[in-house]
Design a protein around this motif. Sequence first.
Motif, PDB file in Angstrom:
ATOM      1  N   PRO A 106       0.834  -1.205   0.000  1.00  0.00           N
ATOM      2  CA  PRO A 106       0.000   0.000   0.000  1.00  0.00           C
ATOM      3  C   PRO A 106       0.873   1.261   0.000  1.00  0.00           C
ATOM      4  O   PRO A 106       1.950   1.278   0.608  1.00  0.00           O
ATOM      5  CB  PRO A 106      -0.797  -0.121   1.300  1.00  0.00           C
ATOM      6  CG  PRO A 106       0.102  -0.913   2.205  1.00  0.00           C
ATOM      7  CD  PRO A 106       0.850  -1.865   1.321  1.00  0.00           C
ATOM      8  N   LEU A 107       0.407   2.294  -0.672  1.00  0.00           N
ATOM      9  CA  LEU A 107       1.109   3.575  -0.705  1.00  0.00           C
ATOM     10  C   LEU A 107       0.234   4.644  -0.053  1.00  0.00           C
ATOM     11  O   LEU A 107      -0.991   4.554  -0.087  1.00  0.00           O
ATOM     12  CB  LEU A 107       1.427   3.977  -2.145  1.00  0.00           C
ATOM     13  CG  LEU A 107       2.271   2.993  -2.963  1.00  0.00           C
ATOM     14  CD1 LEU A 107       2.419   3.506  -4.395  1.00  0.00           C
ATOM     15  CD2 LEU A 107       3.638   2.769  -2.320  1.00  0.00           C
ATOM     16  N   ALA A 108       0.871   5.649   0.501  1.00  0.00           N
ATOM     17  CA  ALA A 108       0.117   6.728   1.156  1.00  0.00           C
ATOM     18  C   ALA A 108       0.918   8.023   1.091  1.00  0.00           C
ATOM     19  O   ALA A 108       2.128   8.013   0.855  1.00  0.00           O
ATOM     20  CB  ALA A 108      -0.174   6.370   2.613  1.00  0.00           C
ATOM     21  N   ASP A 109       0.226   9.147   1.299  1.00  0.00           N
ATOM     22  CA  ASP A 109       0.898  10.439   1.322  1.00  0.00           C
ATOM     23  C   ASP A 109       1.457  10.727   2.714  1.00  0.00           C
ATOM     24  O   ASP A 109       1.490   9.845   3.593  1.00  0.00           O
ATOM     25  CB  ASP A 109      -0.033  11.555   0.842  1.00  0.00           C
ATOM     26  CG  ASP A 109      -1.218  11.798   1.785  1.00  0.00           C
ATOM     27  OD1 ASP A 109      -1.213  11.281   2.924  1.00  0.00           O
ATOM     28  OD2 ASP A 109      -2.151  12.510   1.368  1.00  0.00           O
ATOM     29  N   GLU A 110       1.879  11.961   2.952  1.00  0.00           N
ATOM     30  CA  GLU A 110       2.510  12.332   4.219  1.00  0.00           C
ATOM     31  C   GLU A 110       1.570  12.199   5.406  1.00  0.00           C
ATOM     32  O   GLU A 110       2.024  12.034   6.541  1.00  0.00           O
ATOM     33  CB  GLU A 110       3.027  13.774   4.123  1.00  0.00           C
ATOM     34  CG  GLU A 110       4.168  13.972   3.147  1.00  0.00           C
ATOM     35  CD  GLU A 110       3.727  14.070   1.690  1.00  0.00           C
ATOM     36  OE1 GLU A 110       4.594  14.253   0.822  1.00  0.00           O
ATOM     37  OE2 GLU A 110       2.504  13.967   1.407  1.00  0.00           O
ATOM     38  N   GLN A 111       0.268  12.262   5.180  1.00  0.00           N
ATOM     39  CA  GLN A 111      -0.715  12.126   6.256  1.00  0.00           C
ATOM     40  C   GLN A 111      -1.268  10.710   6.372  1.00  0.00           C
ATOM     41  O   GLN A 111      -2.187  10.452   7.150  1.00  0.00           O
ATOM     42  CB  GLN A 111      -1.877  13.105   6.038  1.00  0.00           C
ATOM     43  CG  GLN A 111      -1.523  14.567   6.316  1.00  0.00           C
ATOM     44  CD  GLN A 111      -0.644  15.174   5.247  1.00  0.00           C
ATOM     45  OE1 GLN A 111      -0.894  15.000   4.044  1.00  0.00           O
ATOM     46  NE2 GLN A 111       0.391  15.873   5.658  1.00  0.00           N
TER      47      GLN A 111
ATOM     48  N   LEU B 100       9.130   5.821  -8.119  1.00  0.00           N
ATOM     49  CA  LEU B 100       8.621   7.174  -8.317  1.00  0.00           C
ATOM     50  C   LEU B 100       7.166   7.044  -8.732  1.00  0.00           C
ATOM     51  O   LEU B 100       6.850   6.333  -9.702  1.00  0.00           O
ATOM     52  CB  LEU B 100       9.437   7.904  -9.374  1.00  0.00           C
ATOM     53  CG  LEU B 100      10.871   8.237  -8.937  1.00  0.00           C
ATOM     54  CD1 LEU B 100      11.799   8.308 -10.136  1.00  0.00           C
ATOM     55  CD2 LEU B 100      10.893   9.533  -8.145  1.00  0.00           C
ATOM     56  N   VAL B 101       6.275   7.710  -7.996  1.00  0.00           N
ATOM     57  CA  VAL B 101       4.838   7.531  -8.186  1.00  0.00           C
ATOM     58  C   VAL B 101       4.170   8.899  -8.279  1.00  0.00           C
ATOM     59  O   VAL B 101       4.374   9.759  -7.408  1.00  0.00           O
ATOM     60  CB  VAL B 101       4.220   6.732  -7.019  1.00  0.00           C
ATOM     61  CG1 VAL B 101       2.706   6.636  -7.174  1.00  0.00           C
ATOM     62  CG2 VAL B 101       4.839   5.340  -6.933  1.00  0.00           C
TER      63      VAL B 101
ATOM     64  N   ILE C  21       4.463  14.124  -7.198  1.00  0.00           N
ATOM     65  CA  ILE C  21       5.304  12.957  -7.469  1.00  0.00           C
ATOM     66  C   ILE C  21       6.090  12.678  -6.203  1.00  0.00           C
ATOM     67  O   ILE C  21       6.739  13.571  -5.648  1.00  0.00           O
ATOM     68  CB  ILE C  21       6.257  13.180  -8.650  1.00  0.00           C
ATOM     69  CG1 ILE C  21       5.458  13.423  -9.935  1.00  0.00           C
ATOM     70  CG2 ILE C  21       7.182  11.968  -8.825  1.00  0.00           C
ATOM     71  CD1 ILE C  21       6.311  13.752 -11.140  1.00  0.00           C
ATOM     72  N   ARG C  22       5.999  11.447  -5.729  1.00  0.00           N
ATOM     73  CA  ARG C  22       6.711  11.038  -4.522  1.00  0.00           C
ATOM     74  C   ARG C  22       7.609   9.847  -4.835  1.00  0.00           C
ATOM     75  O   ARG C  22       7.351   9.090  -5.760  1.00  0.00           O
ATOM     76  CB  ARG C  22       5.713  10.669  -3.415  1.00  0.00           C
ATOM     77  CG  ARG C  22       4.848  11.826  -2.927  1.00  0.00           C
ATOM     78  CD  ARG C  22       3.829  11.353  -1.912  1.00  0.00           C
ATOM     79  NE  ARG C  22       3.036  12.451  -1.345  1.00  0.00           N
ATOM     80  CZ  ARG C  22       1.943  12.953  -1.914  1.00  0.00           C
ATOM     81  NH1 ARG C  22       1.510  12.457  -3.070  1.00  0.00           N
ATOM     82  NH2 ARG C  22       1.286  13.944  -1.345  1.00  0.00           N
TER      83      ARG C  22
ATOM     84  N   ASP D  31      10.622  10.895  -0.343  1.00  0.00           N
ATOM     85  CA  ASP D  31      10.869  12.218  -0.902  1.00  0.00           C
ATOM     86  C   ASP D  31       9.634  12.676  -1.667  1.00  0.00           C
ATOM     87  O   ASP D  31       8.785  11.857  -2.048  1.00  0.00           O
ATOM     88  CB  ASP D  31      12.071  12.148  -1.858  1.00  0.00           C
ATOM     89  CG  ASP D  31      12.690  13.498  -2.146  1.00  0.00           C
ATOM     90  OD1 ASP D  31      12.288  14.495  -1.505  1.00  0.00           O
ATOM     91  OD2 ASP D  31      13.577  13.566  -3.014  1.00  0.00           O
ATOM     92  N   ARG D  32       9.543  13.977  -1.862  1.00  0.00           N
ATOM     93  CA  ARG D  32       8.485  14.554  -2.689  1.00  0.00           C
ATOM     94  C   ARG D  32       9.112  15.583  -3.606  1.00  0.00           C
ATOM     95  O   ARG D  32       9.884  16.438  -3.159  1.00  0.00           O
ATOM     96  CB  ARG D  32       7.403  15.192  -1.817  1.00  0.00           C
ATOM     97  CG  ARG D  32       6.248  15.794  -2.616  1.00  0.00           C
ATOM     98  CD  ARG D  32       5.070  16.100  -1.726  1.00  0.00           C
ATOM     99  NE  ARG D  32       4.007  16.786  -2.460  1.00  0.00           N
ATOM    100  CZ  ARG D  32       2.780  16.993  -1.970  1.00  0.00           C
ATOM    101  NH1 ARG D  32       2.474  16.551  -0.764  1.00  0.00           N
ATOM    102  NH2 ARG D  32       1.867  17.617  -2.698  1.00  0.00           N
ATOM    103  N   LEU D  33       8.774  15.526  -4.883  1.00  0.00           N
ATOM    104  CA  LEU D  33       9.387  16.388  -5.877  1.00  0.00           C
ATOM    105  C   LEU D  33       8.649  17.715  -5.982  1.00  0.00           C
ATOM    106  O   LEU D  33       7.439  17.766  -5.768  1.00  0.00           O
ATOM    107  CB  LEU D  33       9.402  15.696  -7.251  1.00  0.00           C
ATOM    108  CG  LEU D  33      10.497  14.655  -7.510  1.00  0.00           C
ATOM    109  CD1 LEU D  33      10.465  13.517  -6.510  1.00  0.00           C
ATOM    110  CD2 LEU D  33      10.413  14.133  -8.932  1.00  0.00           C
TER     111      LEU D  33
END
Length: 345
Positions: free
Chosen positions: A99-104, A122-123, A131-132, A142-144
């Motif tokens: 599973p993938l998720a954002d910073e929250q 890179l997604v 793009i993370r 990381d976040r671009l």
Amino acid sequence: MTPMPLRTHLALFTAGLAAATCLSAAGPAQAHDTGHACSPAVSIDGFSDALDKTTYENTYVGNFSALAMERDGSLAALSDRSSLFRLDARTLKPRSVVPLADEQGTALDSEGLAVARDGTYLVSSETEPSIRRYSRTGRLLDRLPVPDALRVSPAGRAQPNGTFEGLTLLPGGRTLLASMEYALSGDDSTIVRFQTWRRTAHGHFALGAQYAYRTDPGLGVPEVQATPDGRLLVLERGFTSGVGNTVRLYLADPRGATDTSGIETLPARPEARLIGKTLLTDLASCPSLGATAKQPQPNPLLDNIEAMTITGRTKNTLKVLLASDDNENKTQTTRFYALRVRTTA
């Protein structure tokens, strides 16, 4: 995965995919003799519906928005519901899901995927857009940065669900390219922007040049893949209710195109040099191979195709794998397609 029989054409598909993943496969002429012609440049080896409406480890297998080849030869398949699968490249059977998720910790509307040389992912997400970069276990690394104009309105000029769909690393792995699906507000409706980033010495990505690409009227760009010589395979796609999908494959060349990052609206005067493109095939021209469609289509082989990766090559022939996004919809199908695409230097 929920047990189900392989469909009629899985054997043909697997044979074609096995050849596609072998870099020592037959030369261009022989490769095309073994396939079914869609055009002088493209043939189809087969298709598979084997994963349609299945589950793996309590996760729905479908909604595929991007594909990428792993360094070990397996296949990474990204669901737009924030799940990253690893599939066996020959049988398509899932090996794992992350599973993938954002910073929250919120799930992504994940659309584009590239595997970096260090094995990280890179997604892209089309929500913001963003793009993370993720580790192999799905840890956010990381976040671009994203140009303000490419952000969704009102923060920027992009339309919702029309941002970063395609994602690819150019040869050498130091330049990342993302394709917008649709035009920015104020730009011509057929011109979409391709944004690049350059990898720094510390492994981060800094904003690079931006280019403009003209789509066919009414179509968007769901996917883009870099070829070994630095050109691009570009999918253009549209949907008309009661008619079905339009899916066209182009060979595009960004070399010589104008950097449009400083141009507010396109086309500019004097008009910026756009990315040149050449039609390889309209997939409606492919033989149907006995495929069936659950809704009207100009060719029953077609569905909502939006994932693409290059699985191998010979001198002038690329082995290309496509996949459709079924949107968990009973009238759509999760379908994989094995193509051979002839290019010229």
